[in-house]
Scaffold this active site. Structure first.
Site, PDB file in Angstrom:
ATOM      1  N   HIS A  96       0.844  -1.193   0.000  1.00  0.00           N
ATOM      2  CA  HIS A  96       0.000   0.000   0.000  1.00  0.00           C
ATOM      3  C   HIS A  96       0.881   1.246   0.000  1.00  0.00           C
ATOM      4  O   HIS A  96       2.091   1.172   0.212  1.00  0.00           O
ATOM      5  CB  HIS A  96      -0.935   0.007   1.221  1.00  0.00           C
ATOM      6  CG  HIS A  96      -0.238   0.077   2.540  1.00  0.00           C
ATOM      7  ND1 HIS A  96      -0.089  -1.008   3.368  1.00  0.00           N
ATOM      8  CD2 HIS A  96       0.359   1.119   3.175  1.00  0.00           C
ATOM      9  CE1 HIS A  96       0.571  -0.634   4.457  1.00  0.00           C
ATOM     10  NE2 HIS A  96       0.860   0.649   4.359  1.00  0.00           N
TER      11      HIS A  96
HETATM   12  P1  TYD Z   1      -2.315  -4.275   7.477  1.00  0.00           P
HETATM   13  O1  TYD Z   1      -2.631  -2.910   6.966  1.00  0.00           O
HETATM   14  O2  TYD Z   1      -2.770  -5.436   6.665  1.00  0.00           O
HETATM   15  O3  TYD Z   1      -0.752  -4.394   7.743  1.00  0.00           O
HETATM   16  P2  TYD Z   1       0.441  -4.318   6.646  1.00  0.00           P
HETATM   17  O4  TYD Z   1       0.276  -3.035   5.908  1.00  0.00           O
HETATM   18  O5  TYD Z   1       1.700  -4.331   7.464  1.00  0.00           O
HETATM   19  O6  TYD Z   1       0.378  -5.496   5.756  1.00  0.00           O
HETATM   20  O7  TYD Z   1      -2.887  -4.386   8.948  1.00  0.00           O
HETATM   21  C1  TYD Z   1      -3.161  -5.621   9.573  1.00  0.00           C
HETATM   22  C2  TYD Z   1      -4.389  -5.481  10.455  1.00  0.00           C
HETATM   23  O8  TYD Z   1      -4.152  -4.589  11.542  1.00  0.00           O
HETATM   24  C3  TYD Z   1      -5.592  -4.938   9.707  1.00  0.00           C
HETATM   25  O9  TYD Z   1      -6.726  -5.661  10.135  1.00  0.00           O
HETATM   26  C4  TYD Z   1      -5.707  -3.503  10.170  1.00  0.00           C
HETATM   27  C5  TYD Z   1      -5.116  -3.548  11.558  1.00  0.00           C
HETATM   28  N1  TYD Z   1      -4.454  -2.293  11.956  1.00  0.00           N
HETATM   29  C6  TYD Z   1      -4.989  -1.524  12.956  1.00  0.00           C
HETATM   30  O10 TYD Z   1      -6.058  -1.844  13.531  1.00  0.00           O
HETATM   31  N2  TYD Z   1      -4.346  -0.384  13.332  1.00  0.00           N
HETATM   32  C7  TYD Z   1      -3.181   0.011  12.758  1.00  0.00           C
HETATM   33  O11 TYD Z   1      -2.619   1.053  13.131  1.00  0.00           O
HETATM   34  C8  TYD Z   1      -2.626  -0.798  11.692  1.00  0.00           C
HETATM   35  C9  TYD Z   1      -1.351  -0.396  11.001  1.00  0.00           C
HETATM   36  C10 TYD Z   1      -3.295  -1.937  11.338  1.00  0.00           C
END
Ligand code: TYD
Length: 133
Positions: free
Chosen positions: A49
């Site tokens: 992303h």
């Molecule tokens: P995700 O965005 O998939 O992580 P990455 O970009 O590292 O692959 O996030 C994983 C999960 O955690 C998703 O369900 C959203 C949640 N999350 C939060 O609740 N708060 C946060 O600050 C972040 C970064 C993720």
């Protein structure tokens, strides 16, 4: 590419090491959130992303991992393997994290709360977003 590798001051003595990060001095923005990524399997690739507004400082405080960065023009891979170094991302850059060591712990200091509307999770939409900026 619009990112910077920041070096942090190490306060080491015979007892061990200590690193202190202060808002505006070491962290170049007002911080709203900290999250950490750990127990990531070595064959996992995550991220995929870009953020529209969010600024982030990414520190691998233990172990190592690699971060693939793409600003729509250039692509670069940065290896983070030192707790005295932070990757500062302050503009929309597509990122993917991979090659996590078993013990890797990644701390992310962010300028904003978790907001799904700040995410661009589709690469073509990311390129369109850059065109429109
Ligand atoms: P995700 O965005 O998939 O992580 P990455 O970009 O590292 O692959 O996030 C994983 C999960 O955690 C998703 O369900 C959203 C949640 N999350 C939060 O609740 N708060 C946060 O600050 C972040 C970064 C993720």
């Amino acid at each position: 590419m619009n990112m910077k590798l920041l070096q942090f001051e190490m306060h080491g003595d015979e007892r061990g090491n200590l690193i202190a990060l202060e808002q505006y001095t070491d962290i170049p923005f007002e911080m709203k959130r900290i999250y950490y990524i750990f127990d990531t399997l070595s064959d996992v690739r995550r991220g995929f992303h870009a953020h529209k507004e969010l600024k982030q400082l990414i520190i691998c405080i233990k172990g190592s991992c690699k971060i693939f960065l793409d600003d729509g023009y250039e692509k670069e891979i940065v290896e983070l393997n030192s707790c005295a170094e932070g990757l500062y991302i302050y503009s929309p850059i597509w990122r993917e994290m991979f090659d996590f060591s078993d013990d890797a712990v990644l701390i992310v200091i962010a300028s904003g709360y978790y907001e799904e509307k700040d995410y661009i999770r589709n690469y073509d939409e990311f390129l369109d977003y850059l065109e429109g900026e």
